[in-house]
Design a protein around this motif. Structure first.
Motif, short mmCIF file in Angstrom:
data_model
loop_
_atom_site.label_atom_id
_atom_site.label_comp_id
_atom_site.label_asym_id
_atom_site.label_seq_id
_atom_site.Cartn_x
_atom_site.Cartn_y
_atom_site.Cartn_z
N GLY A 1 18.44 -43.80 24.22
CA GLY A 1 19.78 -43.43 23.47
C GLY A 1 20.62 -44.65 23.10
O GLY A 1 22.27 -44.34 23.06
N THR A 2 20.52 -45.61 24.31
CA THR A 2 21.54 -47.10 24.23
C THR A 2 20.48 -48.41 24.48
O THR A 2 19.20 -48.29 25.03
CB THR A 2 21.59 -47.20 25.11
OG1 THR A 2 22.81 -47.70 25.89
CG2 THR A 2 20.87 -46.52 26.47
N THR A 3 20.88 -49.22 23.99
CA THR A 3 19.95 -50.79 23.72
C THR A 3 20.48 -51.49 24.12
O THR A 3 20.72 -52.80 25.08
CB THR A 3 20.67 -51.36 22.14
OG1 THR A 3 21.62 -51.12 21.84
CG2 THR A 3 19.95 -50.47 20.91
N SER A 4 22.14 -50.89 25.58
CA SER A 4 22.05 -52.22 26.30
C SER A 4 22.48 -51.34 27.14
O SER A 4 24.01 -50.84 27.94
CB SER A 4 24.04 -52.25 25.88
OG SER A 4 25.10 -51.42 25.38
N PRO A 5 22.03 -50.88 27.95
CA PRO A 5 22.04 -49.92 29.77
C PRO A 5 22.31 -51.12 30.79
O PRO A 5 22.07 -52.31 31.43
CB PRO A 5 20.36 -49.56 30.01
CG PRO A 5 19.35 -50.78 29.25
CD PRO A 5 20.24 -51.08 27.72
N GLU A 6 23.44 -50.45 31.30
CA GLU A 6 24.04 -50.75 31.94
C GLU A 6 24.40 -50.59 33.57
O GLU A 6 25.31 -50.99 34.75
CB GLU A 6 25.82 -50.38 31.65
CG GLU A 6 26.38 -50.47 30.31
CD GLU A 6 27.10 -52.34 30.54
OE1 GLU A 6 27.26 -52.59 31.61
OE2 GLU A 6 27.01 -52.30 29.24
N SER A 7 23.27 -49.56 33.94
CA SER A 7 22.54 -49.33 35.09
C SER A 7 21.20 -49.22 34.97
O SER A 7 20.51 -49.89 34.22
CB SER A 7 22.93 -48.54 35.62
OG SER A 7 22.68 -47.50 34.86
N SER B 1 25.53 -39.77 22.09
CA SER B 1 27.03 -39.64 21.25
C SER B 1 27.31 -38.46 20.34
O SER B 1 27.01 -37.76 19.42
CB SER B 1 27.02 -40.08 19.70
OG SER B 1 28.20 -40.62 19.51
N ASP B 2 27.97 -37.90 21.52
CA ASP B 2 28.34 -36.16 21.50
C ASP B 2 29.42 -36.17 22.11
O ASP B 2 29.22 -35.52 23.48
CB ASP B 2 27.27 -34.94 22.03
CG ASP B 2 27.66 -33.60 21.37
OD1 ASP B 2 28.43 -32.75 20.74
OD2 ASP B 2 26.35 -33.41 21.56
N GLN B 3 30.86 -35.57 21.58
CA GLN B 3 32.41 -35.34 22.28
C GLN B 3 32.29 -33.97 22.76
O GLN B 3 32.08 -34.16 23.98
CB GLN B 3 33.28 -35.86 21.34
CG GLN B 3 34.43 -35.24 21.78
CD GLN B 3 35.47 -35.91 21.40
OE1 GLN B 3 35.55 -36.45 19.68
NE2 GLN B 3 36.49 -35.55 21.83
N ALA B 4 31.28 -33.25 21.68
CA ALA B 4 31.67 -31.74 22.39
C ALA B 4 30.36 -31.01 23.72
O ALA B 4 30.95 -30.50 24.18
CB ALA B 4 31.80 -30.64 21.21
N GLY B 5 29.71 -32.09 23.26
CA GLY B 5 28.84 -31.17 24.15
C GLY B 5 27.95 -32.32 25.84
O GLY B 5 27.55 -31.83 26.49
N GLY B 6 28.79 -33.57 25.36
CA GLY B 6 28.40 -34.68 26.20
C GLY B 6 26.29 -35.33 26.41
O GLY B 6 25.69 -34.43 25.34
N SER B 7 26.46 -35.87 27.10
CA SER B 7 24.58 -36.53 27.32
C SER B 7 24.37 -35.38 29.00
O SER B 7 25.52 -35.51 29.85
CB SER B 7 24.98 -37.87 27.62
OG SER B 7 23.68 -38.24 28.05
N THR B 8 23.36 -34.88 28.71
CA THR B 8 22.80 -34.01 29.69
C THR B 8 21.67 -34.21 29.99
O THR B 8 20.15 -34.74 29.35
CB THR B 8 22.26 -32.76 29.17
OG1 THR B 8 23.97 -31.98 28.78
CG2 THR B 8 22.27 -31.70 30.59
N LEU B 9 21.80 -34.72 31.64
CA LEU B 9 20.57 -34.69 32.04
C LEU B 9 19.79 -33.49 33.04
O LEU B 9 20.60 -32.53 33.57
CB LEU B 9 20.65 -36.37 33.41
CG LEU B 9 19.03 -37.08 34.13
CD1 LEU B 9 17.86 -37.31 33.65
CD2 LEU B 9 19.24 -37.71 35.57
#
Length: 206
Positions: free
Chosen positions: A86-92, A99-107
């Motif tokens: 879900g990203t083209t520039s992973p930082e880790s 991009s979901d302000q209300a639900g967030g990202s879930t693993l």
């Protein structure tokens, strides 16, 4: 550009399987070595699950499998580099973004067992913090587990606890537990029935 099974090529390589089965996994392409040993030849299968009836079932996937039909490990970036979903520039090493302000990202960590006979001590899932340092006999240096409790032969894992473990020298031991009622135990996995916080130790100081 090259089209296989397709006269309207939309990419450098465009493969179209006109014989795909609806509502089923289809292998569209396979990449494999040839060392004259089927069991040794782990290949990459590019797969698709088309559905003309259920939109939510439409998906695609990658599977590592040998020529005998056994699933094998799928390795990403074996020589290093970050992986992004879900990203083209992973930082880790692994970054999951949405991009979901209300639900967030879930693993999610899912135990796909679907049956009866759940018992105390059964493991729903865990996160292990490991090291490849061979100077220790215990490579897992920390762990978080979701564990079934207060259950015997049940049709579902109705009660679960979270267990937090830490390592000392060559031993991994549970350090803290939050039970299904939200009570916390430190230094014990058996909480007193009337304790919101249960601390166990020879020199207990709060």
């Amino acid at each position: 550009s090259l089209g296989i099974g397709n006269s309207s090529v939309g990419a450098t390589l465009d493969v179209n399987d006109t014989g795909a089965t609806d509502n089923a996994w289809n292998t569209i392409a396979k990449f494999r070595p040839d060392v004259s040993d089927a069991n040794a030849e782990s290949s990459i299968h590019i797969q698709s699950y088309p559905s003309t009836t259920v939109v939510a079932d439409r998906r695609a996937g990658i599977q590592s499998i040998d020529d005998s039909g056994n699933a094998r490990a799928l390795i990403l970036n074996k020589d290093g580099g970050n992986v992004g979903i879900g990203t083209t520039s992973p930082e880790s090493t692994l970054e999951v973004a949405k991009s979901d302000q209300a639900g967030g990202s879930t693993l999610s960590i899912t135990n796909s067992f679907n049956g009866t006979d759940w018992n105390t001590g059964d493991l729903i899932g865990s996160i292990n913090f490991r090291t490849d340092d061979t100077s220790t006999q215990e490579p897992i240096r920390g762990s978080i587990k979701s564990i079934v409790e207060n259950t015997s032969g049940a049709t579902s894992p109705a009660y679960t606890a979270l267990s937090f473990s830490t390592a000392s020298v060559d031993t991994l031991s549970e350090a803290m537990r939050i039970d299904s009622s939200g009570n916390v135990g430190i230094g014990t996995s058996t909480l007193a029935s009337d304790a919101t916080l249960h601390v166990d130790g020879t020199d207990t100081v709060l």
